[in-house]
Structure formats: structure tokens, C-alpha cells
Motif scaffolding. Structure first.
Motif, short mmCIF file in Angstrom:
data_model
loop_
_atom_site.label_atom_id
_atom_site.label_comp_id
_atom_site.label_asym_id
_atom_site.label_seq_id
_atom_site.Cartn_x
_atom_site.Cartn_y
_atom_site.Cartn_z
N SER A 417 0.88 -1.25 -0.02
CA SER A 417 -0.03 0.11 -0.07
C SER A 417 1.12 1.22 -0.01
CB SER A 417 -0.93 -0.01 1.26
OG SER A 417 -1.89 -0.63 1.00
N SER A 423 -8.50 -1.35 -8.41
CA SER A 423 -9.97 -1.76 -8.75
C SER A 423 -9.67 -2.71 -9.54
CB SER A 423 -10.65 -0.53 -8.93
OG SER A 423 -10.50 -0.43 -10.30
N VAL A 549 -13.64 -4.05 -5.09
CA VAL A 549 -13.64 -2.49 -5.96
C VAL A 549 -13.69 -2.86 -7.44
CG1 VAL A 549 -13.23 -0.52 -5.99
CG2 VAL A 549 -12.89 -1.41 -3.97
N HIS A 553 -12.81 4.97 -9.59
CA HIS A 553 -13.36 6.28 -8.70
C HIS A 553 -13.51 5.60 -7.48
CE1 HIS A 553 -16.99 5.26 -10.81
NE2 HIS A 553 -17.67 5.39 -9.64
N GLU A 554 -13.60 4.37 -7.10
CA GLU A 554 -14.19 3.80 -5.87
C GLU A 554 -12.90 3.15 -4.85
OE1 GLU A 554 -17.45 1.32 -5.96
OE2 GLU A 554 -18.80 2.98 -6.09
N ASN A 555 -11.70 3.18 -5.67
CA ASN A 555 -10.45 2.88 -5.22
C ASN A 555 -9.95 3.85 -4.11
OD1 ASN A 555 -7.88 2.27 -4.57
ND2 ASN A 555 -7.05 1.90 -6.69
N PRO A 556 -10.14 3.23 -2.90
CA PRO A 556 -9.93 4.30 -1.58
C PRO A 556 -8.61 4.92 -1.78
CG PRO A 556 -9.88 1.86 -0.90
CD PRO A 556 -10.41 1.75 -2.61
N ALA A 557 -7.42 3.97 -2.39
CA ALA A 557 -6.13 4.74 -2.43
C ALA A 557 -6.38 5.89 -3.33
CB ALA A 557 -5.06 3.83 -3.03
N ILE A 559 -9.00 7.63 -4.14
CA ILE A 559 -9.90 8.77 -3.58
C ILE A 559 -8.91 9.46 -2.48
CG2 ILE A 559 -11.63 9.35 -1.91
CD1 ILE A 559 -12.94 6.67 -3.07
N GLU A 560 -7.95 8.84 -1.99
CA GLU A 560 -7.08 9.60 -0.95
C GLU A 560 -6.11 10.52 -1.84
OE1 GLU A 560 -5.26 7.15 1.84
OE2 GLU A 560 -3.80 8.48 2.48
N ASP A 563 -7.86 13.59 -2.96
CA ASP A 563 -8.23 14.32 -1.64
C ASP A 563 -7.08 15.13 -1.20
OD1 ASP A 563 -10.87 13.69 -1.83
OD2 ASP A 563 -10.49 12.13 0.17
#
Lengths: 600, 613
Positions: A417, A423, A549, A553-557, A559-560, A563
Motif C-alpha cells: 500500500s 480496482s 472494488v 473512482h471507488e478505489n480508496p487509495a 480517492i485519497e 483528496d
């Protein structure tokens, strides 16, 4: 259907199939060497000869079709003598330093000599002279290994429509050379590497960067951090050259094997593919007028349609050489390989407090053209080269072998990570149609604010040379096309130019099958062209099916990443790090070929 | 023990003789683009094998020269080797005792001169500039590039309609070529290595005669571009056909009342029936090509006018003007040019030759056409006066034989000096000077030189002069079209330099030549005009070619076209030649070696590029 007799056994076959096909189907094994089904049917090597009753000469089974009542002998004494003699003749003009050859152990000629029981060398040996052509960043041609089977010539011309490999001289001086006899780097070669995967011997290979990779490992002693990325299609093929079944050669064991070698940070190019999806989808919506926005690149062409995908560097080179007027149609998004490198040396470097100059990015790609792409001067957004070394699937298998890794004993390990989170959309990038499907999933979301059914765009999957579809996105109909193979790409461009077709979005991958059939993928033996591409693609779609996933666009990494760092797709930082102006790649437009009116 | 043996050819000699003949055929069939450097080396090895071994230059020099060339070929050469080679060749030529060495030395010198580029690139860059260019020998030799093995294979599979459609992809005048093509394809047929060339023209005639009406392909959508084609001969018709197929709006302008050019006004009915020609032309015009006949550029319109009204212009006015002998007594009645004579036979009124003695001067196909036409018009005697020998005639040997069979009297090695006329001005004879074959001239034939015998009189009432034609390009010159002598100047792409949008081809560019060359020009011009008008190289519909069958290459005889008996055929203008029967055609089609499949043709990738991919 026609009836024929093969070695005394009666067989039915369809009248348009060759003797070789009919015999293979009926369970006979006729050896071949130069033949590449549907592509190279020149009958140059004469290994596949058979005896036909009533015909005095031996007949090549690869390019003569069956006729009713034909009686074929596939292994008569005459046939055996002819085959063995032909192979002995070939060996007499082949550099037989097999242990140091890139195809050692995988070579069709080598295994043919074994199968035919060649143990003596009765001819005076005279391998051709000449030094390997190492001018290009991607491919190497060694004239001493070339057996003039013409597979590369046919693949480059008939599949890729490029005609880079040409035949010079005649008689005993016949040679396969790049067009005009120039070094490969001076030609319009796209570096797709389809000639390499088609080469039955070691005459064509990728530029060998394995030693650079080993040195990279050593540089850890000087405090360098080695960051490895694994392209989508590599996870589906890396075990083939190691003789591993697909159930064993999983992505998790690849990560484990890489860590075993010493690449301790193993990330996933699919993460960057997810970012690519978002950038490209956002760009598509802007170009299609579905959202407002300006691009910094492209100027007046910012809205030129169709938008072409840009993740395949061989395709980009093709466009620049053959249709430079269409360069502004390319999405300005960099490929996932380069996006990954740029993000590793900025975003990841900042998050983990490492200087960009202390990071080395190693990428594992199913591709030879990626070596070229990584070597471009413009690919250094962080101030340092995005990617330092690119290895093909073949090279990484070789490293694993050299290290003596017992892969089957390794437990599966996850990618690291955060740049290893991906995804399913990022994974299918490795198959023809995958980029399109992944991008549409996200474009739909960006345009409408809600997810489409995840399988809404499945129809773009498949193996057809050109696949077309229409989708309704936020009240606008998007017309899309997917092509793979540069010959298909050329036909598509001709159709666009002649206004016979019009699209909003086109995915192009230079290699048939997409990256699954890439020029850096393991060698195949036998006369089928690209036989494993389909199975590799299925592996990728299988991973996507099971992925937790499935929307980029839903891949949390991801999104982070937006952000904390990039803020918005197509924003200032994205433009700087993740986009490129393809006109700055310095691709020479190819001069129009002069054609002889009389010759057909 | 015999003291003297009677000479008798032994078996070894006859086998060697057979091998020599096959060697001749092989060499004659050398693929275009074969490396001349390597050929020179092989030639020297042969010469060396023939050396008796007496004299130093031949015994040693020939081998050394071959070694030097071998080094050049293997990339062990340096530039100094070239001068050594040249000096050695000079010495071998100048000092060898007999012709075995002298000839070898001079051939090397000649090749060094002729192919200096090739020798230098081998010596300086170790590179062969030769390109193996003739994978399908018949097709490469055809100026129109017709897919010969393809249509023969279709005939063999019983598909003459498809065969004709395939021919039309490269040549819109299949009937014309089936009847009168000089078939350069056959000269290059690889079958000659085994026995004899395939009767390609005969097979084409069979295809045309057994196919019935074969519809033309659909033209592409209109491009809105207009092209004027000046001249309705084979070049103009071909150019118009392809441009119309590719969607351009083409108009043909023709000076004479009917289209066809020399096909109509030059080639006699007994070789090319005008009814068949009319049908072929109608079919081309059916693409929607208007033809303005009896319309003369320079009189009824100017080039400048055409350029204003049309997007491109193709000039293909042919060579319809006479060449004069330039001798005393030539001016006046009863001395006519062959072109105007043949034209008059077509357009009338028929020239009255019954009971007259006709002398035809010349040795080309036009001379044969004139002589054989004169025979058919009832001339009492037809004499063919030619200044060289029969074997030097440029005419098709079959035409010469045909003329002689029909009773034409050949007077060769005779150079016209003067026309004699009686007090009423009527022609009474042609004074000729007997010649002898002299040194070989630039044309490769012996130059005729006076033999020293006294002049002779050839008695005759009419003289037909067939010593070549020229083009009426003078009025084009006034309009700024560049000309050289009487021919229009055009580049390799047939564009006229300095006059954008104007292209030229056919006889008015090449000088009097064959129909198939004019067709080739028409096609080249069409393609380049199409690209000039912004078009992309066009992919013509490709008819599928039947797969090759296993081939044994067993020698077998060639099917010749039968001719009507000379005694019968001279009484009318009906066709001399008869076509093949289905059985004959099938047998002959079997003989095709399918060089499109066997050999390097399937390797088309990489060797050369097709005119439309």
C-alpha cells in the motif's frame, strides 16, 4: 467436406483447410518452423513437407489445401530425410551458441533439431556475420541468429501494416533488414515487439535490461529505494516461461517472488491505471462537451473528436509516424506506467519522506515499447525520470529463474500500500477493450453522479479486430470503438479520414489481444499466432469479476490521492504530472512510400 | 586402332549442349533486380571453366577477378579492389589470345561501367543495392501489372467470368489485349526453364470469349472533381476508366470521329475486329464517361481552356503523324504513309490496290499490318523493303511469318534511295541500295552499311512508308507544354513538369509503342491524377484467387493458337487467329507454375509495395 487419407487413416476435412490443419486436427503431428497460421504462409523452411500419392515432388503441408481423395504420407523415409536435411542446412548457417541465446530452451529450431534427431553437423558451418542492431531502446536484431523464416516480415506487414522489416539482397546474401537498410532506431518502427514474440529463434529480442535491474538492487546499499510496479497483463503470463500452471502463477506469488529477489516495495500499475481512468474519463467528458473545462494541452484542438486512448506507446508512435495530423486526438493522459512513476517520485515520496532523487522505479511490463516510452526525455515530471528501468515479462521470468526462486512454495502476498491498491477496472487494462470498459464505468459516474451497472459495458469485450458500441451517458449517445493490432488501427483511421465512420471515443492497443498479447510476453512455440492472449485476458477478467472494488473512482487509495494531493482530475497538478503533449515526443513522420503502379 | 575418327557428337557433348541451352533460358529469365555484381562473378566462373588454360590472362586472370568480386560480395572489399579489378579486366581483354578471354574481359569492363553504383556500394559500404523485384515474372513484366497466375488459376477452375473481372482490375481492355497484346509476360514466363512459356495471351482470349458479358464494378461515390482526357486511345480510355471508377467526372476528347486511337485506326480488322473493340469501348463509357469526338484540342479548345474548366488534364494523343523517307520522288501521288493508309482502310473510301504492285518500306508491326492489308485489298504483289535483316525486324516474328505466308515478298538489306516516276508522275519503282550487316549499333542490331553492289530497282505502283510515326505535339508546345523532339515531356509519375494538373502518357510520351504499355501509362496517370486531386490510393476489389495445387513441374508442350489457312484468310478481313477450345485452355492453364504461390511471391511483404494496398 472432402475425404483424404493421412498415413493410411481416412480423415474428413473442410476443403479450404491446409494439409497441415487437416492433419493436426486428426491428431497427426507435422513439424513446422516458418509457418505462422494465417500470417506467414510462404513455405520458406520446407520442414513441413509431406508426400502426396501421385505427386512426384514433396509438398509443403502448410500452404497447400486438401483436395478430395488426396493420400498423404506425413513421415515416409523420403519425408524424414528431407526434413532432417533441411534442418541441418539451417543449422549450418545459424549461430549455434545456444546457451547464450535469449531463446535457449524455448527455441523452435532447437527443439526441431531434437525432435528430428539431428546429432551430427555434416555441412561446413558458416553463420552469417554482422553485429546485432542495438540502436533502438526496445528491440535488438541479431543477424547471426536469423534463419530467414520471414515471420517478422509478415507480422510487421500483415498484422501491423508497418512493413518495417524488409528483405534485402537475394540468393545466399538474402537478409532481413529494417526498411532502407537503416538502423532500426532510424525507422518508423513502433517497437510493438510483435516480431519478437513471433521469432522462432533468438534473432529478435527485447533490449536486455536485466543487468540494469540487478544493479538497481545493489543501489539499495547507497540508500536508494527501489519501487516496483507490475503491469496488469504481466500477472496473467509471468509463470508461463517458468512452466507454472495459471493456478500457481497468481499475482500474489509474483509479488512474493519479487520480494524474495529483493524488490521490497511491490506496487501495482493497476493503481495508476485507475488514475488513468479518472483522468481520461474526465477528459472525454470535457471533449464531448458533457462538462465544462479547459485543457492546458492541445490549444485549439482541445475538443477534437474522437478521443483516442493513449496508454499504448506503440500506438502513439504509429500515430505520430503515419497519421501525425491525428496526434491532437490522443488523450493527453500519460500511460499508467508513466503516471505511476511520476506519482511514486512525488506523492509517495512526500508521504513517506523520501527524496525523489533517491527513488528508483522499476516497471514490469508485457511490452517492448514501454522501454522506449520510459526513455523519453519528456517523461520526467518530478524532475527525475518517471521510470528508471522497464523489464518485459520475459525478463522478469528470467530474473526469477536466475534467483532460483521456488515459486510454488511461496505463500501469496498482497501488493504493498498505498500504490498497490487497485480496482478491477485497472486490472482489465491489460486486455483489448479493457481500457474502454474501465473508462466508461467511471465516465458514466462522473457525468451522472451515479454508478452504472458494473457490467453495462461488457459488449466491448471480445476478439474482433474492431468492435463498436453506442452508450447513452447523461442523455448523450457516446459512439465508441475498440481496435487492436495496428493493421486494424490503420483501417479505422482511413475510415475516419474518409468520413465513413465517426466515433467519440476509441481505444487502440497496438498488439493483437491488447497487452495480454504484448510484444514483451513469453514466447510461444508452434504455428499459432499469439496463442495465449485469450487465456491471459480471461485471467484478467476473472480478477476483475472477483475484485472487491470494480470502479476506478471507488478505489480508496485513489480517492485519497485526489483528496490529499491531486485535488481534481485534469487539475493543475494532474496536468503537470499525469499528462503529456504527444507532439513533444519527437516522432518522425514517415515519408509517403512510393508505389510502383504496375506491381500488384 | 583407328588412325582418324569420324567426328560424331557424343553423349557428353549433347548433355552439355542441353545444359547450355537451359543455362541460356535461366539467364534470360533472371529475375529483375538481381545483383549485377554477383552475376558478373558467376559469369566469370563460367568463363573460367571454359578457358583452355593456355594463356596467362585467361587461365589465371578470370579466376582472380571472380575472387575479387567474391570478396566484394562478402564484405571483405575495399575501394582499391575496384581499380585492381578494372586493370585486370583490361589486361585480360587486351592480352588474351582468343575470344574466350577477350570476351570475358570486355564483359567485366562493360559491367563495371554499366553498374558502377552496385560495384561501389559493395566495395565501400558492403551493401547490395539490388532489389529482387520480379517475384511473379509475368505480372512484373506486364506494363499493366495484370495478375496473370490469378486469372489462369480461375480459368483452370472453370471461372472465366471471374478471370475477366480480375484482369479488369489492372487492365480495362481485356479483349484488346487478348487479341493483339505483344505479351511481354510470355518472354519472362518461368515455365521456359522447363519447356516453353505458357500461352498467356491465348488463355486470356479464351477467358474473354467464354465469359459472356462481365459487369463492371460499381464506381465510388462522386468526388466532384472533373478530369479531361485528351485522346481516346488505349492510354486515354484506361485513364478515364479508373478515374471514373474512383468517382471522378471524366470527359474524353477525341480528334477522330470514333474512339480507340491506333487500336481502331492502326490495327487491321483481321487482328482486332472493330465490333469487339466497339463493345469494349462502350463498356468503359458505360461508367458515365462522355466522349466528345471529332474534337481537336488546339482548334476546338485550348489546353489553357481545359485547365480552366477541369481539375486535371491527361494528354494521350498518341503518334498519328507520318515520318518521311526523305528521298527524291517521295512527294507526289501513290507514296503514302502506313498510318494514313491504314486509317483510310478503316474510315474509307477503301484504297484501290487491285492488280497493283505495292512496296511497303519498314520492318515493324505497322509495316506488317500495311503489307497484309494490301494483300487483302487485292494487290498483285506486295514487297516488303527493309534496310536491315529479317531477324532485326522490330515486328512480332509471328506477324512477319504471317505476312510471308500470305505471299509478301521480303527484300531485306535494302535501303531506299529514290522513287522513280513516269512522265505522268505515276510511281514506277523504288531504287534501293543493297546493304550488308555491319557493326552492332546502339540498338543492339547490326547497322546496315552499303554492300558495294549496284543499286537495284524494285518495281512498284504504290509505296507505303512505315518507318515510324511522330506525335502532333507542336501545338501543345505553343501552349507551354514542354516537348522533346516531337514527344511530350512527362516525369516518372507522368505529370508534365511546370504545368500543374496536367499529365501525359501513352505514345505521345513514349514514342510509338505497344497497346499494353499505353494501358500501363493510363493506369499510372489515373492513380497519380487521383492522388493529385486529393484522393487516397484506392483498394480495388480483389477477386479471390483459387489456392495453388501441388505442382510437379513435369515438362509438357505448349498449346498454340491455330490460324486460318493463308490461302483462305487473304480473301477477307476476318480474324486470322482462332481461339482455344475449353479442353485446350484447361490443358494450357495446367501448365502455369503459379509463381504467385510457389517461390518468393507470397513473401510480398517486405519486397515491394503494391500500387494499392
Amino acid at each position: 467436406m472432402v475425404k483424404i487419407t493421412i498415413d493410411g487413416k481416412e480423415v474428413t476435412a473442410s476443403p479450404e483447410c491446409t494439409i497441415l490443419e487437416a492433419a493436426t486436427k486428426a491428431g497427426f503431428r507435422i513439424p513446422t518452423l516458418c509457418h505462422l497460421k494465417g500470417i506467414n504462409d510462404v513455405g520458406a523452411c520446407r520442414v513441413c513437407v509431406v508426400e502426396i500419392e501421385g505427386v512426384e515432388k514433396l509438398v509443403t503441408s502448410c500452404n497447400i489445401t486438401v483436395r478430395d481423395g488426396m493420400s498423404v504420407l506425413t513421415a515416409s523415409p523420403r519425408v524424414r530425410e528431407a526434413r532432417r536435411t533441411v534442418v541441418e542446412l539451417l543449422l549450418s548457417e545459424h549461430d549455434c551458441n545456444c546457451p547464450t541465446c535469449p531463446q535457449n530452451g524455448k527455441c523452435d529450431l532447437q527443439s526441431l533439431a531434437e525432435k528430428l534427431g539431428v546429432r551430427t553437423q555434416k555441412y561446413h558451418s558458416s553463420a552469417p556475420q554482422g553485429e546485432p542492431d542495438t540502436s533502438s531502446p526496445s528491440l535488438v536484431k541479431d543477424p547471426r541468429k536469423c534463419i530467414l523464416c520471414y515471420r517478422c516480415v509478415s507480422v510487421c506487414d500483415r498484422v501491423q501494416s508497418m512493413g518495417i522489416w524488409t528483405i534485402a539482397g537475394a540468393g545466399g546474401h538474402t537478409q532481413v533488414v529494417p526498411e532502407g537498410g537503416a538502423p532500426l532506431a532510424h525507422t518508423a518502427c513502433t517497437y510493438c515487439g510483435q516480431c519478437v514474440v513471433s521469432c522462432p529463434v533468438g534473432a529478435l529480442s527485447e533490449k536486455d535490461d536485466r543487468d540494469v535491474a540487478w544493479e538497481l538492487l545493489n543501489s539499495r546499499k547507497q540508500g536508494k529505494r527501489i519501487v516496483t510496479q507490475v503491469a496488469p497483463a504481466v500477472r496473467a503470463s509471468w509463470g508461463e516461461a517458468l512452466g507454472l500452471p495459471r493456478s500457481v502463477a497468481t499475482p500474489g506469488r509474483l509479488v512474493a517472488a519479487l520480494k524474495h529477489i529483493g524488490f521490497d516495495l511491490v506496487f501495482d500499475t493497476c493503481f495508476a491505471a485507475d488514475v488513468t481512468v479518472i483522468e481520461e474519463a474526465a477528459e472525454l467528458l470535457r471533449r464531448a462537451g458533457l462538462v465544462e473545462g479547459q485543457r492546458s494541452h492541445g490549444g485549439p484542438n482541445a475538443r477534437r473528436m474522437p478521443m483516442f486512448t493513449s496508454c499504448c506507446p506503440a500506438w502513439v508512435r504509429f500515430l505520430g509516424a503515419e497519421y501525425p495530423e491525428f496526434l491532437p486526438c490522443l488523450s493527453s493522459a500519460k500511460s499508467p506506467q508513466q503516471m505511476f512513476g511520476a506519482l511514486a517520485k512525488t506523492y509517495w515520496a512526500q508521504s513517506f519522506g523520501v527524496g525523489a532523487g533517491d527513488i528508483r522505479v522499476l516497471s514490469l511490463m508485457p511490452c517492448t515499447a514501454k522501454k522506449y516510452e520510459a526513455s523519453l526525455d519528456v517523461m520526467s515530471s518530478s524532475g527525475f525520470r518517471d521510470v528508471d528501468v522497464t523489464l518485459t515479462t520475459r525478463e522478469i521470468s528470467s530474473l526469477i529463474m536466475e534467483e532460483g526462486v521456488r515459486v510454488e512454495n511461496l505463500p501469496e502476498v498482497d501488493f504493498d500500500s498505498p500504490l498497490g491498491l487497485a480496482s478491477g477496472a485497472g486490472v482489465i487494462f491489460g486486455s483489448t477493450g479493457g481500457v474502454m470498459e474501465a473508462a466508461l464505468r467511471t465516465a458514466y459516474y462522473l457525468a451522472t453522479g451515479k454508478n452504472p451497472p458494473v457490467d453495462a459495458f461488457r459488449v466491448v469485450r471480445g476478439t474482433g479486430g474492431r468492435r463498436e458500441a453506442e452508450f447513452d451517458v447523461a442523455g448523450k449517445t457516446l459512439t465508441v470503438a475498440v481496435v487492436h493490432g495496428l493493421g486494424n488501427a490503420r483501417m479505422l483511421l482511413e475510415d475516419i479520414k474518409a468520413k465513413r465512420v465517426a466515433y467519440d471515443f476509441v481505444e487502440v492497443m497496438a498488439c493483437p489481444g491488447g497487452c495480454a498479447g504484448g510484444g514483451g510476453q513469453p514466447y510461444a512455440q508452434g504455428f499459432e499466432y499469439n496463442p495465449e492472449a485469450g487465456a491471459r485476458a480471461q485471467t484478467l477478467y476473472g480478477i476483475d469479476d472477483k475484485a472487491p472494488v470494480r470502479f476506478a473512482h471507488e478505489n480508496p487509495a485513489v480517492i485519497e490521492l485526489y483528496d490529499k494531493f491531486l485535488k481534481t482530475p485534469g487539475g493543475e497538478l494532474s496536468e503537470k504530472l499525469l499528462h503529456t503533449d504527444h507532439r513533444l515526443w519527437g516522432i518522425q513522420a514517415r515519408s509517403r512510400r512510393v508505389m510502383a503502379a504496375a506491381a500488384t | 586402332m583407328s588412325y582418324v575418327r569420324a567426328p560424331s557428337p557424343d553423349r557428353m557433348e549433347s548433355v552439355i549442349a542441353e545444359m547450355t541451352t537451359s543455362m541460356q533460358h535461366r539467364i534470360a529469365l533472371a529475375p529483375a533486380g538481381i545483383c549485377p555484381v554477383e552475376m558478373t562473378m558467376v559469369f566469370l566462373r563460367l568463363c573460367h571453366a571454359q578457358s583452355c588454360g593456355k594463356c596467362v590472362p585467361c587461365r589465371i586472370g578470370l579466376g582472380k577477378m571472380a575472387d575479387i568480386i567474391s570478396d566484394l560480395i562478402d564484405g571483405r572489399g575495399d575501394p582499391s579492389l575496384l581499380s585492381t579489378l578494372e586493370a585486370t579486366a583490361r589486361t585480360v581483354r587486351d592480352t588474351s589470345d582468343c575470344v574466350l578471354g577477350v570476351h570475358a574481359g570486355s564483359m567485366v569492363l562493360r559491367n563495371l561501367d554499366e553498374f558502377l553504383n552496385d560495384f561501389q556500394s559493395h566495395a565501400l559500404e558492403s551493401r547490395c543495392v539490388g532489389i529482387f523485384a520480379g517475384p511473379i515474372p509475368c505480372q512484373s513484366a506486364c506494363p499493366a501489372g495484370v495478375n496473370v497466375p490469378g486469372y489462369i488459376a480461375l480459368i483452370r477452375e472453370g471461372k472465366p467470368k471471374e478471370a475477366v473481372a480480375l484482369i479488369r482490375e489492372a487492365n480495362p481492355l481485356p479483349t484488346v489485349c487478348a487479341l493483339i497484346c505483344d505479351h511481354p509476360c510470355e518472354a519472362h514466363c518461368r515455365r521456359r526453364m522447363l519447356d516453353d512459356a505458357v500461352n498467356i495471351r491465348g488463355l486470356k482470349r479464351y477467358a474473354v470469349e467464354s465469359s459472356g458479358d462481365v459487369p463492371l464494378p460499381e464506381p465510388l461515390p462522386p468526388t466532384g472533381k472533373k478530369v479531361a482526357v485528351v485522346g481516346g486511345g488505349p492510354a486515354g480510355l484506361t485513364c478515364a476508366y479508373y478515374l471514373a471508377l474512383w468517382g471522378h467526372d471524366v470527359t474524353i476528347f477525341e480528334k477522330y470521329p470514333k474512339l480507340g486511337g491506333m487500336l481502331r485506326y492502326g490495327i487491321p480488322e483481321y487482328r482486332l475486329p472493330k465490333a469487339l473493340l466497339d463493345k469494349e469501348i462502350e463498356r468503359i463509357l458505360s461508367l458515365g464517361i462522355p466522349a466528345k469526338t471529332s474534337f481537336e484540342i488546339g482548334k476546338d479548345a485550348s489546353i489553357e481552356g481545359l485547365r480552366r474548366e477541369y481539375d486535371a488534364v491527361f494528354l494521350a494523343i498518341g503518334c498519328h503523324e507520318d515520318r518521311k523517307l526523305g528521298i527524291e520522288g517521295e512527294e507526289g501521288p501513290d507514296v503514302v504513309s502506313a498510318v494514313s493508309f491504314l486509317r483510310q482502310v478503316i474510315s474509307g473510301p477503301l484504297p484501290v490496290l487491285r492488280g497493283k504492285i505495292v512496296a511497303v518500306v519498314g520492318g515493324g508491326n505497322v509495316a506488317m499490318d500495311a503489307a497484309r492489308t494490301a494483300v487483302r485489298l487485292g494487290a498483285r504483289e506486295v514487297k516488303l523493303v527493309y534496310r536491315r535483316r529479317r531477324e532485326d525486324m522490330p515486328a512480332d516474328p509471328k506477324e512477319v511469318t504471317g505476312a510471308l505466308e500470305e505471299g509478301v515478298d521480303l527484300i531485306d538489306l535494302a535501303s531506299p534511295v529514290r522513287v522513280t516516276r513516269n512522265e505522268r508522275g505515276a510511281v514506277t519503282g523504288l531504287i534501293i541500295r543493297p546493304m550488308v550487316a555491319g557493326p552492332i549499333d546502339d540498338s543492339g542490331r547490326p547497322k546496315p552499311v552499303p554492300s558495294g553492289r549496284p543499286d537495284e530497282t524494285v518495281e512498284c505502283d504504290v509505296i507505303i512508308v512505315a518507318i515510324g510515326q511522330s506525335s502532333e505535339s507542336a501545338r501543345f508546345k505553343e501552349e507551354g507544354i514542354p516537348t522533346n523532339k516531337d514527344l511530350v515531356v512527362a516525369g516518372e509519375d507522368l505529370s508534365v513538369p511546370g504545368v500543374p494538373g496536367v499529365f501525359a502518357g501513352g505514345d505521345c510520351v513514349s514514342g510509338p509503342s505497344t497497346a499494353v504499355k499505353a494501358i500501363g501509362h493510363g493506369k499510372t496517370a489515373a492513380l497519380n491524377i487521383h492522388v493529385y486531386l486529393g484522393g487516397e490510393p484506392v483498394e480495388t476489389a480483389r477477386h479471390p484467387i483459387p489456392p495453388a495445387r501441388p505442382s510437379d513441374m513435369m515438362p509438357s508442350g505448349r498449346v498454340e493458337l491455330k490460324e486460318r489457312s493463308p490461302l483462305v484468310r487473304v480473301r477477307d478481313f476476318r480474324m486470322v487467329e482462332k481461339g482455344m477450345s475449353a479442353e485446350e485452355a484447361l490443358r494450357e492453364a495446367h501448365r502455369c507454375l503459379r509463381c504467385d504461390h510457389y517461390g518468393c511471391a507470397p513473401l510480398r511483404s517486405g519486397r515491394w509495395y503494391a500500387w494499392s494496398r
